[in-house]
Design a protein around this motif. Structure first.
Motif, PDB file in Angstrom:
ATOM      1  N   ALA A   1     -63.117 -47.415  80.206  1.00 43.64           N
ATOM      2  CA  ALA A   1     -62.236 -46.935  79.146  1.00 43.64           C
ATOM      3  C   ALA A   1     -61.451 -48.109  78.570  1.00 43.64           C
ATOM      4  O   ALA A   1     -60.787 -48.841  79.305  1.00 43.64           O
ATOM      5  N   LEU A   2     -61.532 -48.300  77.260  1.00 44.44           N
ATOM      6  CA  LEU A   2     -60.882 -49.431  76.605  1.00 44.44           C
ATOM      7  C   LEU A   2     -59.698 -49.021  75.738  1.00 44.44           C
ATOM      8  O   LEU A   2     -58.634 -49.639  75.794  1.00 44.44           O
ATOM      9  N   PHE A   3     -59.877 -47.997  74.912  1.00 48.98           N
ATOM     10  CA  PHE A   3     -58.844 -47.588  73.963  1.00 48.98           C
ATOM     11  C   PHE A   3     -58.685 -46.074  74.002  1.00 48.98           C
ATOM     12  O   PHE A   3     -59.669 -45.342  74.084  1.00 48.98           O
ATOM     13  N   HIS A   4     -57.415 -45.627  73.892  1.00 48.11           N
ATOM     14  CA  HIS A   4     -57.113 -44.199  73.813  1.00 48.11           C
ATOM     15  C   HIS A   4     -56.410 -43.956  72.486  1.00 48.11           C
ATOM     16  O   HIS A   4     -55.348 -44.529  72.221  1.00 48.11           O
ATOM     17  N   VAL A   5     -57.011 -43.135  71.632  1.00 47.71           N
ATOM     18  CA  VAL A   5     -56.495 -42.895  70.286  1.00 47.71           C
ATOM     19  C   VAL A   5     -56.097 -41.436  70.146  1.00 47.71           C
ATOM     20  O   VAL A   5     -56.896 -40.528  70.411  1.00 47.71           O
ATOM     21  N   ALA A   6     -54.841 -41.207  69.748  1.00 46.02           N
ATOM     22  CA  ALA A   6     -54.368 -39.857  69.432  1.00 46.02           C
ATOM     23  C   ALA A   6     -54.643 -39.590  67.964  1.00 46.02           C
ATOM     24  O   ALA A   6     -54.263 -40.381  67.096  1.00 46.02           O
TER      25      ALA A   6
ATOM     26  N   PHE B   1     -58.361 -56.036  69.479  1.00 45.95           N
ATOM     27  CA  PHE B   1     -57.833 -56.482  68.192  1.00 45.95           C
ATOM     28  C   PHE B   1     -56.673 -55.626  67.697  1.00 45.95           C
ATOM     29  O   PHE B   1     -56.086 -55.935  66.660  1.00 45.95           O
ATOM     30  N   VAL B   2     -56.356 -54.538  68.387  1.00 46.50           N
ATOM     31  CA  VAL B   2     -55.248 -53.666  67.996  1.00 46.50           C
ATOM     32  C   VAL B   2     -54.337 -53.460  69.197  1.00 46.50           C
ATOM     33  O   VAL B   2     -54.767 -53.571  70.354  1.00 46.50           O
ATOM     34  N   GLY B   3     -53.059 -53.181  68.919  1.00 46.11           N
ATOM     35  CA  GLY B   3     -52.071 -52.992  69.972  1.00 46.11           C
ATOM     36  C   GLY B   3     -51.542 -51.582  70.011  1.00 46.11           C
ATOM     37  O   GLY B   3     -51.776 -50.774  69.105  1.00 46.11           O
ATOM     38  N   LEU B   4     -50.794 -51.270  71.070  1.00 44.37           N
ATOM     39  CA  LEU B   4     -50.213 -49.940  71.218  1.00 44.37           C
ATOM     40  C   LEU B   4     -49.331 -49.607  70.016  1.00 44.37           C
ATOM     41  O   LEU B   4     -48.531 -50.428  69.572  1.00 44.37           O
ATOM     42  N   GLY B   5     -49.500 -48.398  69.494  1.00 43.50           N
ATOM     43  CA  GLY B   5     -48.726 -47.954  68.346  1.00 43.50           C
ATOM     44  C   GLY B   5     -49.350 -48.284  67.012  1.00 43.50           C
ATOM     45  O   GLY B   5     -48.858 -47.827  65.971  1.00 43.50           O
ATOM     46  N   ASP B   6     -50.439 -49.054  67.004  1.00 41.62           N
ATOM     47  CA  ASP B   6     -51.092 -49.392  65.739  1.00 41.62           C
ATOM     48  C   ASP B   6     -51.834 -48.191  65.169  1.00 41.62           C
ATOM     49  O   ASP B   6     -52.383 -47.362  65.913  1.00 41.62           O
ATOM     50  N   ALA B   7     -51.862 -48.115  63.838  1.00 44.70           N
ATOM     51  CA  ALA B   7     -52.642 -47.081  63.156  1.00 44.70           C
ATOM     52  C   ALA B   7     -54.088 -47.534  63.047  1.00 44.70           C
ATOM     53  O   ALA B   7     -54.374 -48.718  62.832  1.00 44.70           O
TER      54      ALA B   7
ATOM     55  N   ALA C   1     -48.193 -43.903  58.155  1.00 45.73           N
ATOM     56  CA  ALA C   1     -46.766 -43.575  58.109  1.00 45.73           C
ATOM     57  C   ALA C   1     -46.207 -43.401  59.517  1.00 45.73           C
ATOM     58  O   ALA C   1     -45.081 -43.817  59.814  1.00 45.73           O
ATOM     59  N   ALA C   2     -47.010 -42.798  60.386  1.00 48.66           N
ATOM     60  CA  ALA C   2     -46.562 -42.597  61.765  1.00 48.66           C
ATOM     61  C   ALA C   2     -46.365 -43.926  62.475  1.00 48.66           C
ATOM     62  O   ALA C   2     -45.426 -44.100  63.253  1.00 48.66           O
ATOM     63  N   ALA C   3     -47.245 -44.890  62.221  1.00 48.96           N
ATOM     64  CA  ALA C   3     -47.135 -46.196  62.864  1.00 48.96           C
ATOM     65  C   ALA C   3     -45.842 -46.902  62.493  1.00 48.96           C
ATOM     66  O   ALA C   3     -45.249 -47.617  63.312  1.00 48.96           O
ATOM     67  N   GLU C   4     -45.369 -46.700  61.258  1.00 47.62           N
ATOM     68  CA  GLU C   4     -44.104 -47.304  60.847  1.00 47.62           C
ATOM     69  C   GLU C   4     -42.949 -46.731  61.665  1.00 47.62           C
ATOM     70  O   GLU C   4     -42.038 -47.456  62.074  1.00 47.62           O
ATOM     71  N   GLY C   5     -42.981 -45.421  61.898  1.00 48.42           N
ATOM     72  CA  GLY C   5     -41.941 -44.811  62.720  1.00 48.42           C
ATOM     73  C   GLY C   5     -42.007 -45.281  64.158  1.00 48.42           C
ATOM     74  O   GLY C   5     -40.986 -45.515  64.798  1.00 48.42           O
ATOM     75  N   ILE C   6     -43.222 -45.455  64.682  1.00 51.37           N
ATOM     76  CA  ILE C   6     -43.387 -45.901  66.060  1.00 51.37           C
ATOM     77  C   ILE C   6     -42.846 -47.314  66.237  1.00 51.37           C
ATOM     78  O   ILE C   6     -42.256 -47.651  67.265  1.00 51.37           O
TER      79      ILE C   6
ATOM     80  N   GLN D   1     -62.179 -42.311  63.689  1.00 53.81           N
ATOM     81  CA  GLN D   1     -61.167 -41.302  63.411  1.00 53.81           C
ATOM     82  C   GLN D   1     -59.889 -41.961  62.919  1.00 53.81           C
ATOM     83  O   GLN D   1     -59.704 -43.172  63.022  1.00 53.81           O
ATOM     84  N   THR D   2     -58.993 -41.125  62.397  1.00 50.54           N
ATOM     85  CA  THR D   2     -57.672 -41.575  61.971  1.00 50.54           C
ATOM     86  C   THR D   2     -56.671 -41.219  63.055  1.00 50.54           C
ATOM     87  O   THR D   2     -56.624 -40.079  63.514  1.00 50.54           O
ATOM     88  N   GLY D   3     -55.882 -42.199  63.478  1.00 49.53           N
ATOM     89  CA  GLY D   3     -54.933 -41.908  64.538  1.00 49.53           C
ATOM     90  C   GLY D   3     -54.083 -43.091  64.925  1.00 49.53           C
ATOM     91  O   GLY D   3     -53.993 -44.085  64.197  1.00 49.53           O
ATOM     92  N   ILE D   4     -53.454 -42.978  66.101  1.00 45.22           N
ATOM     93  CA  ILE D   4     -52.538 -43.971  66.654  1.00 45.22           C
ATOM     94  C   ILE D   4     -53.063 -44.399  68.017  1.00 45.22           C
ATOM     95  O   ILE D   4     -53.469 -43.559  68.820  1.00 45.22           O
ATOM     96  N   LEU D   5     -53.031 -45.698  68.286  1.00 46.22           N
ATOM     97  CA  LEU D   5     -53.460 -46.188  69.586  1.00 46.22           C
ATOM     98  C   LEU D   5     -52.356 -45.934  70.609  1.00 46.22           C
ATOM     99  O   LEU D   5     -51.252 -46.477  70.496  1.00 46.22           O
ATOM    100  N   ILE D   6     -52.649 -45.097  71.608  1.00 48.16           N
ATOM    101  CA  ILE D   6     -51.627 -44.726  72.590  1.00 48.16           C
ATOM    102  C   ILE D   6     -51.934 -45.276  73.981  1.00 48.16           C
ATOM    103  O   ILE D   6     -51.118 -45.133  74.900  1.00 48.16           O
ATOM    104  N   GLY D   7     -53.082 -45.903  74.168  1.00 54.00           N
ATOM    105  CA  GLY D   7     -53.415 -46.472  75.465  1.00 54.00           C
ATOM    106  C   GLY D   7     -54.533 -47.480  75.330  1.00 54.00           C
ATOM    107  O   GLY D   7     -55.391 -47.368  74.450  1.00 54.00           O
TER     108      GLY D   7
END
Length: 344
Positions: free
Chosen positions: A311-316, A262-268, A323-328, A293-299
């Motif tokens: 392994a399904l999702f990798h979250v940094a 339900f979420v894509g790469l770079g999503d918060a 705010a970071a997702a907007e920059g990404i 956790q709070t983070g960004i989906l990176i994989g």
């Protein structure tokens, strides 16, 4: 001023202000076809650092090969200082077989620095270390996710290495992560030899990804600019500052079945965000995967059929994920596929 000397590699000499392709013998296939480690050497007229850029240490990670191809055609390299050693395909055996590994079933990135009389993988690692890495001051090693998984463009760097942190920031990938060194890896062997290495991750194994390709080319040019090897003209500016993350977590399949993300790469993501779900084939049993956790989906995986524990999702993890997702999103705003002259 003393004239700059020739650059020696693979028993050949490359004169200042010239470029040459050097084929370093590695082995031969079972049908006697020779195998080489091919290096494009661009030796500038002016003094500067020696940078190596390598790809396809894992043979199925083809996005790095495309990045090197585009890099070698980039206009700023025409008046370069220092020396660039570009190796588009390190693991020729795996590349030809569409495989991550070598024919001896070893992972090349687990046998560095290698041995001259060791296994096939160990011998290749040894040749690459002696001919390329030890001749360099710094390196950029290009990777992608494995097959059936995708990575957001990101830089991995050694913790507490200020030089790499500076170069990683200059690279300007959407995310910059600290990643500990692993025994047998190129990064560990190179750093033990005094050569700092940035590791770039982006895209999927055996696939081209335009955003990952552009990020890799632009980031490499920005690092070369930071090192004083090229001028600013023709070097794309980063659209946003990289998101810095020190830790990350994998979310795995709670059961086998059919996976929907339900979420894509770079999503918060935040605690409580439903990342995806795994259901059985009848649809009457379903398990959600929920972020804690709070983070960004990176994989993430691209496979709809999964086993328990996959392994399904990798979250940094990062505190200001929204705010970071907007920059990404600015990093990933790319259009149709164009060639180099229209990109750089």
């Amino acid at each position: 001023m003393a004239r700059r000397t020739h650059f020696e590699i693979g028993g050949q000499q490359v004169a200042p202000g010239t470029r040459a392709r050097v084929d370093i013998p590695v082995s031969q296939l079972s049908n006697h076809t020779p195998v080489h480690l091919s290096v494009e050497v661009i030796h500038g007229r002016r003094k500067g650092p020696v940078l190596f850029v390598s790809a396809a240490i894992h043979g199925d990670e083809v996005i790095g090969v495309e990045i090197v191809r585009r890099l070698l055609r980039a206009t700023p390299l025409r008046s370069m200082a220092g020396t660039l050693l570009a190796v588009p395909i390190v693991n020729t055996f795996g590349f030809l077989n569409h495989s991550r590994y070598l024919p001896d079933r070893r992972d090349l990135n687990r046998v560095f620095p290698g041995l001259s009389a060791g296994s096939m993988a160990s011998q290749l690692a040894h040749i690459f270390m002696e001919e390329v890495v030890r001749r360099s001051d710094v390196g950029i090693d290009l990777h992608s996710a494995a097959i059936h998984r995708s990575n957001l463009p990101q830089i991995r760097l050694t913790p507490d290495n200020e030089r790499l942190a500076d170069l990683g920031a200059a690279f300007g990938a959407p995310v910059m992560m600290e990643s500990s060194l692993r025994d047998g890896s190129l990064r560990m062997a190179a750093e033990e030899a005094g050569v700092d290495v940035l590791l770039y991750e982006g895209g999927e194994g055996l696939r081209f990804d335009e955003a990952a390709a552009r990020a890799g080319v632009a980031g490499t040019l920005r690092v070369m600019r930071r090192l004083g090897m090229i001028a600013a003209k023709g070097v794309p500016r980063a659209k946003a500052r990289p998101v810095r993350a020190r830790t990350s977590s994998w979310y795995r399949a709670p059961r086998g079945g059919l996976f929907r993300g339900f979420v894509g790469l770079g999503d918060a993501v935040a605690p409580g965000t439903v990342l995806g779900a795994v259901a059985n084939a009848f649809g009457d049993v379903e398990s959600e995967i929920v972020s804690d956790q709070t983070g960004i989906l990176i994989g993430r995986t691209n496979m709809p059929v999964v086993y328990e524990g996959d392994a399904l999702f990798h979250v940094a993890e990062t505190a200001r994920a929204a705010a970071a997702a907007e920059g990404i999103s600015a990093h990933l705003d790319v259009g149709a596929l164009f060639d180099e002259d229209e990109i750089i």
